[in-house]
Scaffold this motif. Structure first.
Motif, PDB file in Angstrom:
ATOM      1  N   HIS A 339      10.357  -3.163   4.832  1.00  0.00           N
ATOM      2  CA  HIS A 339      11.336  -4.239   4.624  1.00  0.00           C
ATOM      3  C   HIS A 339      10.630  -5.592   4.562  1.00  0.00           C
ATOM      4  CE1 HIS A 339      15.577  -5.081   4.327  1.00  0.00           C
ATOM      5  NE2 HIS A 339      15.506  -6.043   5.221  1.00  0.00           N
ATOM      6  N   TRP A 340       9.537  -5.636   3.822  1.00  0.00           N
ATOM      7  CA  TRP A 340       8.755  -6.861   3.719  1.00  0.00           C
ATOM      8  C   TRP A 340       9.506  -7.910   2.900  1.00  0.00           C
ATOM      9  CZ3 TRP A 340       7.497  -7.148  -1.532  1.00  0.00           C
ATOM     10  CH2 TRP A 340       7.535  -5.931  -2.240  1.00  0.00           C
ATOM     11  N   LEU A 341       9.093  -9.160   3.098  1.00  0.00           N
ATOM     12  CA  LEU A 341       9.822 -10.260   2.467  1.00  0.00           C
ATOM     13  C   LEU A 341       9.267 -10.588   1.082  1.00  0.00           C
ATOM     14  CD1 LEU A 341      12.012 -12.444   2.750  1.00  0.00           C
ATOM     15  CD2 LEU A 341      10.246 -13.953   3.699  1.00  0.00           C
ATOM     16  N   LYS A 342       8.085 -11.163   1.027  1.00  0.00           N
ATOM     17  CA  LYS A 342       7.512 -11.620  -0.246  1.00  0.00           C
ATOM     18  C   LYS A 342       6.320 -10.775  -0.669  1.00  0.00           C
ATOM     19  CE  LYS A 342       5.289 -15.618  -2.405  1.00  0.00           C
ATOM     20  NZ  LYS A 342       4.771 -16.997  -2.180  1.00  0.00           N
ATOM     21  N   ASP A 343       5.399 -10.553   0.250  1.00  0.00           N
ATOM     22  CA  ASP A 343       4.194  -9.772  -0.020  1.00  0.00           C
ATOM     23  C   ASP A 343       4.307  -8.426   0.700  1.00  0.00           C
ATOM     24  OD1 ASP A 343       2.796 -11.878  -1.475  1.00  0.00           O
ATOM     25  OD2 ASP A 343       2.669 -12.892   0.462  1.00  0.00           O
ATOM     26  N   PRO A 344       3.825  -7.348   0.078  1.00  0.00           N
ATOM     27  CA  PRO A 344       4.051  -6.004   0.641  1.00  0.00           C
ATOM     28  C   PRO A 344       3.127  -5.659   1.802  1.00  0.00           C
ATOM     29  CG  PRO A 344       2.830  -5.826  -1.406  1.00  0.00           C
ATOM     30  CD  PRO A 344       3.177  -7.290  -1.257  1.00  0.00           C
ATOM     31  N   TRP A 345       3.189  -6.461   2.854  1.00  0.00           N
ATOM     32  CA  TRP A 345       2.360  -6.198   4.024  1.00  0.00           C
ATOM     33  C   TRP A 345       2.740  -4.864   4.658  1.00  0.00           C
ATOM     34  CZ3 TRP A 345      -2.016  -8.426   5.287  1.00  0.00           C
ATOM     35  CH2 TRP A 345      -2.292  -9.706   4.797  1.00  0.00           C
ATOM     36  N   TYR A 346       1.728  -4.037   4.870  1.00  0.00           N
ATOM     37  CA  TYR A 346       1.845  -2.760   5.592  1.00  0.00           C
ATOM     38  C   TYR A 346       2.753  -1.760   4.878  1.00  0.00           C
ATOM     39  CZ  TYR A 346       0.731  -6.402   9.065  1.00  0.00           C
ATOM     40  OH  TYR A 346       0.216  -7.495   9.713  1.00  0.00           O
ATOM     41  N   SER A 347       3.015  -1.970   3.604  1.00  0.00           N
ATOM     42  CA  SER A 347       3.954  -1.112   2.881  1.00  0.00           C
ATOM     43  C   SER A 347       3.201  -0.101   2.024  1.00  0.00           C
ATOM     44  CB  SER A 347       4.861  -1.962   1.986  1.00  0.00           C
ATOM     45  OG  SER A 347       5.801  -1.151   1.316  1.00  0.00           O
ATOM     46  N   PRO A 348       3.556   1.180   2.116  1.00  0.00           N
ATOM     47  CA  PRO A 348       2.835   2.202   1.351  1.00  0.00           C
ATOM     48  C   PRO A 348       3.109   2.080  -0.143  1.00  0.00           C
ATOM     49  CG  PRO A 348       4.762   3.161   2.390  1.00  0.00           C
ATOM     50  CD  PRO A 348       4.650   1.762   2.914  1.00  0.00           C
ATOM     51  N   SER A 349       2.075   2.330  -0.916  1.00  0.00           N
ATOM     52  CA  SER A 349       2.208   2.303  -2.366  1.00  0.00           C
ATOM     53  C   SER A 349       2.380   3.725  -2.880  1.00  0.00           C
ATOM     54  CB  SER A 349       0.960   1.667  -2.994  1.00  0.00           C
ATOM     55  OG  SER A 349       1.020   1.738  -4.403  1.00  0.00           O
ATOM     56  N   SER A 350       3.405   3.928  -3.681  1.00  0.00           N
ATOM     57  CA  SER A 350       3.645   5.236  -4.285  1.00  0.00           C
ATOM     58  C   SER A 350       4.189   5.015  -5.691  1.00  0.00           C
ATOM     59  CB  SER A 350       4.651   6.044  -3.457  1.00  0.00           C
ATOM     60  OG  SER A 350       5.924   5.423  -3.484  1.00  0.00           O
ATOM     61  N   PHE A 351       4.200   6.074  -6.472  1.00  0.00           N
ATOM     62  CA  PHE A 351       4.755   5.955  -7.824  1.00  0.00           C
ATOM     63  C   PHE A 351       6.209   5.499  -7.759  1.00  0.00           C
ATOM     64  CE2 PHE A 351       6.992   7.553 -11.537  1.00  0.00           C
ATOM     65  CZ  PHE A 351       6.171   7.124 -12.573  1.00  0.00           C
ATOM     66  N   TRP A 352       6.973   6.046  -6.808  1.00  0.00           N
ATOM     67  CA  TRP A 352       8.391   5.698  -6.708  1.00  0.00           C
ATOM     68  C   TRP A 352       8.575   4.239  -6.301  1.00  0.00           C
ATOM     69  CZ3 TRP A 352      12.837   7.467  -8.340  1.00  0.00           C
ATOM     70  CH2 TRP A 352      14.019   6.980  -7.773  1.00  0.00           C
ATOM     71  N   SER A 353       7.785   3.768  -5.325  1.00  0.00           N
ATOM     72  CA  SER A 353       7.958   2.387  -4.873  1.00  0.00           C
ATOM     73  C   SER A 353       7.534   1.382  -5.937  1.00  0.00           C
ATOM     74  CB  SER A 353       7.170   2.145  -3.582  1.00  0.00           C
ATOM     75  OG  SER A 353       5.774   2.267  -3.806  1.00  0.00           O
ATOM     76  N   ARG A 354       6.623   1.790  -6.820  1.00  0.00           N
ATOM     77  CA  ARG A 354       6.152   0.871  -7.856  1.00  0.00           C
ATOM     78  C   ARG A 354       6.947   0.994  -9.155  1.00  0.00           C
ATOM     79  NH1 ARG A 354       1.659  -1.863  -7.256  1.00  0.00           N
ATOM     80  NH2 ARG A 354       1.144  -1.851  -9.479  1.00  0.00           N
ATOM     81  N   TRP A 355       7.395   2.210  -9.466  1.00  0.00           N
ATOM     82  CA  TRP A 355       8.019   2.430 -10.767  1.00  0.00           C
ATOM     83  C   TRP A 355       9.427   3.011 -10.675  1.00  0.00           C
ATOM     84  CZ3 TRP A 355       5.653  -0.052 -14.456  1.00  0.00           C
ATOM     85  CH2 TRP A 355       4.282  -0.303 -14.329  1.00  0.00           C
ATOM     86  N   GLY A 356       9.952   3.126  -9.469  1.00  0.00           N
ATOM     87  CA  GLY A 356      11.338   3.537  -9.303  1.00  0.00           C
ATOM     88  C   GLY A 356      12.277   2.385  -9.637  1.00  0.00           C
ATOM     89  N   PRO A 357      13.589   2.576  -9.461  1.00  0.00           N
ATOM     90  CA  PRO A 357      14.562   1.529  -9.833  1.00  0.00           C
ATOM     91  C   PRO A 357      14.299   0.186  -9.158  1.00  0.00           C
ATOM     92  CG  PRO A 357      15.678   3.605  -9.412  1.00  0.00           C
ATOM     93  CD  PRO A 357      14.249   3.813  -9.022  1.00  0.00           C
TER      94      PRO A 357
END
Length: 424
Positions: A339-357
């Motif tokens: 639930h990051w605000l502006k920058d994706p601190w501590y947030s996992p990168s995945s195909f869904w998080s980057r290219w999902g809706p």
């Protein structure tokens, strides 16, 4: 039977001069609204029955463990959006306090636009950890210990006082209750109010806040009694310490700019005006923000009312909890943040998080997505020693571990903090 109902409906519609389908649609809509309203209260009824807090008298035996369970369901199921926003609002308001705001502007990364994003998310993950991990747990102790470690130099030097800490605690209790009463689909029940106060009371004890020094007492009959006592004290504190200064005004502008930068450009100007309305006169004056116009107020409150009615009568309750942070990785102990605000601190990168809706929508509006920033954003998650100013990342590991051991001794999960000893 169906034909009888249909003919009766047709007859009523004819007498009213309406199409039968209008009548059937109205009946279906009403039934659905009643169903939504009933189901939305079911979780409260179930929680009250399961934990056995049927009335005000029973709240005096509420345990720390039960309080955390109730706060968890409030924040993850019942009111996740506004509960989270109300805590952010509470922390923001404390920055208008002279001691806190002036100090933060001088020493904190929150006052530095290039660094404010991390410090903002650090505060969010600490608060999420308080609610996520039960009293007595290792990870609650670690989150409190890191907070205490970061505060220690300023508390020891007297730059942050015991009363400053108590005021932050008060706002963290009070604003969620206030926001739910004013803007959510229902206000909190007494059980929930008592739970929030009990929850923050034990968090404050782990932070070594001295209640007796400020309130002149150390016993209350239940969480509501404790909250009301702190509220009376906070009124005097605000009268003395909440006020404008040049540094507080600059700090407020940096943080509002940070908040708005996390949203699409077209929404920033109306978002700013809505935020000014929600702040209220006293908070705006403390930050030297302008007074909103009548049109902004006329728009904000009807929108909030429409949301309240929509949730109450047209939305089924959540079946899955909101997720702010993950459970610790069993091998590394790292915790991911969703639930990051502006920058994706501590947030996992995945195909869904980057290219999902959601990722595609964020890209369309020129916003960052998980994975942007690379390894610097710690996408595998955080350890508590990562939390804090960038010049303190990875530092204080031994001291934080010592403080965690101390914090664990302060609170028992099964304790009833308001159960007064029986008189012999």
């Amino acid at each position: 039977m169906a034909s009888l109902f249909a003919s009766s409906g047709d007859g009523l519609a004819s007498r009213l001069g309406l199409s039968p389908w209008v009548l059937y649609s109205a009946a279906g809509f009403t039934a659905y609204a009643l169903l939504c309203s009933s189901l939305r209260f079911q979780r409260l009824r179930t929680m009250r029955k399961r934990l056995n807090y049927p009335d005000r008298e029973s709240l005096s035996r509420m345990t720390n463990e039960d309080a955390q369970k109730i706060v968890s369901y409030i924040s993850l199921y019942e009111f996740p959006l506004l509960y989270d926003f109300s805590l952010r609002f509470a922390i923001f308001k404390t920055y208008a306090v002279d001691n806190i705001g002036n100090l933060l502007y001088k020493v904190s990364d929150l006052a530095r636009p290039a660094k404010a994003s991390k410090r903002y998310d650090d505060t969010q993950v600490l608060f999420a950890s308080y609610a996520e991990f039960p009293p007595g747990s290792e990870y609650l102790a670690k989150s409190i210990a890191r907070t205490n470690f970061l505060h220690a130099p300023y508390r020891q030097s007297g730059k942050i006082s015991n009363e400053d800490m108590l005021y932050v605690l008060f706002e963290s209790m009070y604003q969620p209750i206030r926001f739910m009463r004013l803007y959510e689909w229902r206000e909190m029940a007494d059980m929930e109010v008592a739970a929030i106060a009990t929850f923050w009371k034990y968090i404050g004890e782990m932070m070594e806040i001295d209640y007796e020094a400020e309130l002149g007492k150390k016993e209350w009959k239940d969480g509501i009694d404790f909250l009301e006592d702190v509220e009376r004290w906070a009124i005097g504190y605000e009268n003395e310490h909440l006020g404008p200064s040049p540094d507080i005004a600059k700090l407020g502008q940096v943080l509002v700019d940070l908040l708005l930068s996390a949203y699409p450009k077209f929404s920033r100007e109306p978002g700013y005006k809505i935020l000014m309305v929600l702040m209220g006169e006293r908070m705006r004056d403390a930050f030297s923000f302008p007074e909103p116009g009548v049109p902004e107020s006329a728009l904000t409150y009807p929108l909030l009312l429409a949301r309240k009615l929509f949730l109450r009568y047209l939305c089924l309750p959540r079946f899955y909890p909101a997720t702010f942070i993950s459970q610790p990785d069993p091998v590394t102990g790292r915790i991911q943040h969703y639930h990051w605000l502006k920058d994706p601190w501590y947030s996992p990168s995945s195909f869904w998080s980057r290219w999902g809706p959601e990722g595609l929508m964020r890209r369309a509006f020129g916003l960052k997505v998980a994975g942007d920033g690379g390894a610097a954003m710690l996408p595998d998650g955080f350890l508590f020693e990562d939390v804090g100013p960038q010049d303190k990342m990875g530092k204080g590991v031994d001291e934080t571990a010592r403080l965690a051991r101390v914090a664990q001794t302060k609170v028992s999960a099964s304790a009833c903090p308001f159960a007064l000893p029986r008189k012999g």
